[in-house]
Design a protein around this motif. Structure first.
Motif, PDB file in Angstrom:
ATOM      1  N   ARG A   1     -11.493  -8.210  37.341  1.00  0.00           N
ATOM      2  CA  ARG A   1     -12.357  -7.046  37.123  1.00  0.00           C
ATOM      3  C   ARG A   1     -13.578  -7.089  38.047  1.00  0.00           C
ATOM      4  O   ARG A   1     -14.144  -8.146  38.289  1.00  0.00           O
ATOM      5  CB  ARG A   1     -12.792  -6.968  35.645  1.00  0.00           C
ATOM      6  CG  ARG A   1     -11.650  -6.771  34.666  1.00  0.00           C
ATOM      7  CD  ARG A   1     -10.808  -5.527  34.952  1.00  0.00           C
ATOM      8  NE  ARG A   1     -11.577  -4.322  35.054  1.00  0.00           N
ATOM      9  CZ  ARG A   1     -11.872  -3.526  34.009  1.00  0.00           C
ATOM     10  NH1 ARG A   1     -11.459  -3.835  32.800  1.00  0.00           N
ATOM     11  NH2 ARG A   1     -12.568  -2.424  34.202  1.00  0.00           N
ATOM     12  N   GLY A   2     -13.910  -5.902  38.545  1.00  0.00           N
ATOM     13  CA  GLY A   2     -15.027  -5.823  39.488  1.00  0.00           C
ATOM     14  C   GLY A   2     -14.627  -6.241  40.895  1.00  0.00           C
ATOM     15  O   GLY A   2     -15.471  -6.359  41.786  1.00  0.00           O
ATOM     16  N   GLY A   3     -13.322  -6.431  41.115  1.00  0.00           N
ATOM     17  CA  GLY A   3     -12.837  -7.047  42.353  1.00  0.00           C
ATOM     18  C   GLY A   3     -12.921  -6.193  43.599  1.00  0.00           C
ATOM     19  O   GLY A   3     -12.727  -6.702  44.712  1.00  0.00           O
ATOM     20  N   SER A   4     -13.226  -4.916  43.467  1.00  0.00           N
ATOM     21  CA  SER A   4     -13.241  -4.124  44.695  1.00  0.00           C
ATOM     22  C   SER A   4     -14.443  -4.451  45.583  1.00  0.00           C
ATOM     23  O   SER A   4     -14.408  -4.211  46.786  1.00  0.00           O
ATOM     24  CB  SER A   4     -13.135  -2.628  44.413  1.00  0.00           C
ATOM     25  OG  SER A   4     -14.047  -2.254  43.455  1.00  0.00           O
ATOM     26  N   ASP A   5     -15.499  -5.046  45.014  1.00  0.00           N
ATOM     27  CA  ASP A   5     -16.581  -5.554  45.875  1.00  0.00           C
ATOM     28  C   ASP A   5     -16.012  -6.624  46.801  1.00  0.00           C
ATOM     29  O   ASP A   5     -16.324  -6.669  48.000  1.00  0.00           O
ATOM     30  CB  ASP A   5     -17.696  -6.196  45.030  1.00  0.00           C
ATOM     31  CG  ASP A   5     -18.457  -5.189  44.193  1.00  0.00           C
ATOM     32  OD1 ASP A   5     -18.482  -4.002  44.575  1.00  0.00           O
ATOM     33  OD2 ASP A   5     -19.028  -5.590  43.156  1.00  0.00           O
TER      34      ASP A   5
ATOM     35  N   THR B   1     -10.051   1.985  34.754  1.00  0.00           N
ATOM     36  CA  THR B   1      -9.412   0.658  34.659  1.00  0.00           C
ATOM     37  C   THR B   1      -9.380   0.191  33.206  1.00  0.00           C
ATOM     38  O   THR B   1      -8.365  -0.341  32.739  1.00  0.00           O
ATOM     39  CB  THR B   1     -10.121  -0.348  35.584  1.00  0.00           C
ATOM     40  OG1 THR B   1     -10.211   0.241  36.889  1.00  0.00           O
ATOM     41  CG2 THR B   1      -9.348  -1.653  35.690  1.00  0.00           C
TER      42      THR B   1
ATOM     43  N   PHE C   1      -9.590  -3.829  44.917  1.00  0.00           N
ATOM     44  CA  PHE C   1      -9.059  -4.465  43.708  1.00  0.00           C
ATOM     45  C   PHE C   1      -7.602  -4.912  43.844  1.00  0.00           C
ATOM     46  O   PHE C   1      -7.137  -5.694  43.051  1.00  0.00           O
ATOM     47  CB  PHE C   1      -9.218  -3.459  42.555  1.00  0.00           C
ATOM     48  CG  PHE C   1      -8.946  -3.906  41.152  1.00  0.00           C
ATOM     49  CD1 PHE C   1      -9.418  -5.122  40.666  1.00  0.00           C
ATOM     50  CD2 PHE C   1      -8.235  -3.082  40.282  1.00  0.00           C
ATOM     51  CE1 PHE C   1      -9.190  -5.495  39.338  1.00  0.00           C
ATOM     52  CE2 PHE C   1      -8.004  -3.438  38.956  1.00  0.00           C
ATOM     53  CZ  PHE C   1      -8.473  -4.647  38.487  1.00  0.00           C
TER      54      PHE C   1
ATOM     55  N   GLU D   1      -6.976   2.801  41.582  1.00  0.00           N
ATOM     56  CA  GLU D   1      -7.507   2.838  42.952  1.00  0.00           C
ATOM     57  C   GLU D   1      -6.559   3.588  43.885  1.00  0.00           C
ATOM     58  O   GLU D   1      -6.992   4.148  44.896  1.00  0.00           O
ATOM     59  CB  GLU D   1      -7.743   1.406  43.463  1.00  0.00           C
ATOM     60  CG  GLU D   1      -9.108   0.807  43.095  1.00  0.00           C
ATOM     61  CD  GLU D   1      -9.229   0.301  41.670  1.00  0.00           C
ATOM     62  OE1 GLU D   1      -8.220   0.328  40.925  1.00  0.00           O
ATOM     63  OE2 GLU D   1     -10.338  -0.122  41.277  1.00  0.00           O
TER      64      GLU D   1
ATOM     65  N   SER E   1     -13.214   2.178  44.446  1.00  0.00           N
ATOM     66  CA  SER E   1     -12.858   1.763  43.083  1.00  0.00           C
ATOM     67  C   SER E   1     -12.100   2.897  42.416  1.00  0.00           C
ATOM     68  O   SER E   1     -12.098   4.027  42.899  1.00  0.00           O
ATOM     69  CB  SER E   1     -14.115   1.526  42.253  1.00  0.00           C
ATOM     70  OG  SER E   1     -14.691   0.293  42.535  1.00  0.00           O
ATOM     71  N   ALA E   2     -11.522   2.591  41.269  1.00  0.00           N
ATOM     72  CA  ALA E   2     -10.954   3.628  40.407  1.00  0.00           C
ATOM     73  C   ALA E   2     -12.106   4.422  39.800  1.00  0.00           C
ATOM     74  O   ALA E   2     -13.245   3.969  39.795  1.00  0.00           O
ATOM     75  CB  ALA E   2     -10.140   2.975  39.304  1.00  0.00           C
TER      76      ALA E   2
HETATM   77  N1  ASP Z   1     -11.545  -0.821  39.073  1.00  0.00           N
HETATM   78  C1  ASP Z   1     -11.655  -2.244  38.946  1.00  0.00           C
HETATM   79  C2  ASP Z   1     -12.486  -2.624  37.742  1.00  0.00           C
HETATM   80  O1  ASP Z   1     -13.014  -1.803  37.061  1.00  0.00           O
HETATM   81  C3  ASP Z   1     -12.172  -2.900  40.177  1.00  0.00           C
HETATM   82  C4  ASP Z   1     -13.560  -2.441  40.592  1.00  0.00           C
HETATM   83  O2  ASP Z   1     -13.930  -1.310  40.381  1.00  0.00           O
HETATM   84  O3  ASP Z   1     -14.264  -3.239  41.184  1.00  0.00           O
HETATM   85  O4  ASP Z   1     -12.592  -3.787  37.433  1.00  0.00           O
END
Ligand code: ASP
Ligand code: MG
Length: 413
Positions: free
Chosen positions: A150-154, A47, A136, A74, A41-42
């Protein structure tokens, strides 16, 4: 030797020291003889910062350019981690979304992964290199950068694990696993050793925000073995696995696996809706057209007048739009009053054990009733029962249910 994906969230990547800690964990897996792809992730907060720049630059910005901006967080962490690994003597190389490539749809800012080409990646891993992949991000067929929401790196990590046919996908996050409920509300909440994909999906979508919901759905579909753990110590985390790995008759297992709460729902009631075929459709069609997700629904028995009251919930953030759509449809629907309440909370009990046990819901209703907690709406699925209650009673309800289902830990954590 195993092929593994390790994914590190923003808290684990926030700054040089923490990236070094991550690199040390990666090195350990490499030294153990594993082939490792790392998805990052970043840095925490980055982000959000980038999203703000976009808002400042142009409130109604082009999402293609938004993706160019927000994907950069990222890019930074993947390069930094590769460098740090190299400095520790571990061969490593970063692979940006467009370099693999990770092909996505062209729904900018919420793209879906369509295909991952693992040719170059597999060659790199086979040569003993660690592959570092920014989460992401992806790239469209016409080579524009995209992001996954958002949260897409999972989701990136799970998709990588599926494409590589990895043996495991370890998600390092800022919590050390999945708990029976929010430990801030119930100090005696226990960390679960194992949950099923389905339970995790229910827990994730009703407010236990450990993993992006989409990533769990993908893991279930692709049968990726997930593990949630922290990068800050060595305690084992929680495994997320298929039903077949958890015996429903496992004596160690409680009927209820976890309790989730969600204060972000809003309740809408339409009074005196005509009780005739098509009436309910006339309420929910305009909401569907406005892409508003309706969750719990109850329709009362008809009054003598031949009309009925309909109550349902929508995400709090969609309330204004939902009310607008319903006001516009007033003549077609034919209701009398439009009421709403945001001071509600949804409490859900989740567990695959429900399938083979009777009386699970009645335990819930009795426990809440004995504390004077009024239930305003109910919805169920095969492995979940949710009730809507007054928001002020959220904490009490969660505590009472945690005890009622025997989930309290022996000694306080
Ligand atoms: N950096 C992106 C976010 O904050 C993706 C992630 O961390 O999952 O949404
Ligand atoms: Mg996350």
């Amino acid at each position: 030797m195993a092929k593994i994906v390790m994914k590190f969230g923003g808290t684990s990547m926030a700054g040089t020291e923490r990236i070094r800690n991550v690199a040390a964990r990666v090195k350990k897996e490499v030294d153990a003889g594993n082939q490792v792809a790392v998805v990052v992730s970043a840095m925490a907060g980055e982000t959000d910062r980038l999203v703000n720049f976009c808002r400042e630059a142009a409130p109604l910005h082009d999402t293609k350019e938004y993706d160019v901006v927000v994907a950069s967080g990222e890019q930074v962490t993947s390069g930094l981690l590769a460098m740090t690994l190299q400095a520790m003597g571990v061969p490593a190389r970063s692979w940006l979304g467009w370099q693999l490539p990770i092909r996505t749809s062209d729904a900018h800012a919420s793209a879906r992964i369509e295909d991952i080409d693992c040719t170059a990646l597999n060659a790199a891993l086979a040569s003993g290199e660690v592959a570092v992949i920014p989460g992401f991000q992806g790239v469209t067929m016409d080579n524009r950068v995209t992001t996954l929401g958002r949260g897409g790196s999972d989701t990136s990590a799970v998709a990588m694990a599926a494409a590589m046919k990895a043996d495991r996908c370890d998600i390092y996050t800022d919590v050390d696993g999945v708990y029976t409920t929010d430990p801030r509300i119930v100090p005696r909440a226990r960390k679960l050793d194992k949950v099923t994909y389905e339970e995790m999906l229910e827990l994730a979508s009703v407010g236990a925000k450990v993993l992006q919901t989409r990533s769990v759905g993908l893991a279930m579909k692709e049968k990726v073995r997930l593990q949630v753990l922290t990068s800050f110590d060595d305690r084992p985390g929680t495994l997320i696995v298929g039903d077949d790995e958890i015996g429903e008759n496992d004596v160690e297992r409680q009927v209820i696996t976890g309790i989730a709460h969600d204060k972000n729902e809003a309740k809408i009631t339409l009074t005196n809706v005509p009780d005739r075929p098509g009436a309910v459709a006339s309420i929910f069609t305009p909401l569907a057209e406005a892409s508003i997700n309706v969750d719990m629904i109850i329709q009362n028995i008809a009054h003598d007048s031949g009309s009925t009251d309909v109550t349902f919930t929508v995400p709090g953030a969609e309330l204004a739009r939902a009310l607008d759509a319903l006001e516009k449809g007033k003549d077609t629907i034919g209701y009398e009053r439009l009421l709403h309440d945001t001071k509600v909370a949804k409490i859900s009990i989740v567990g695959v054990g429900m399938r083979s046990h009777a009386g699970v819901a009645s335990t819930m209703f009795k426990a809440l009733g004995s504390r004077g907690i009024n239930i305003q709406a109910i919805s169920t699925s095969e492995i979940k029962v949710s009730v809507l209650i007054d928001e002020d009673e959220t904490e009490l309800a969660v505590r009472v249910l945690h005890t009622a289902y025997g989930l309290d830990a022996e000694d306080a954590a």
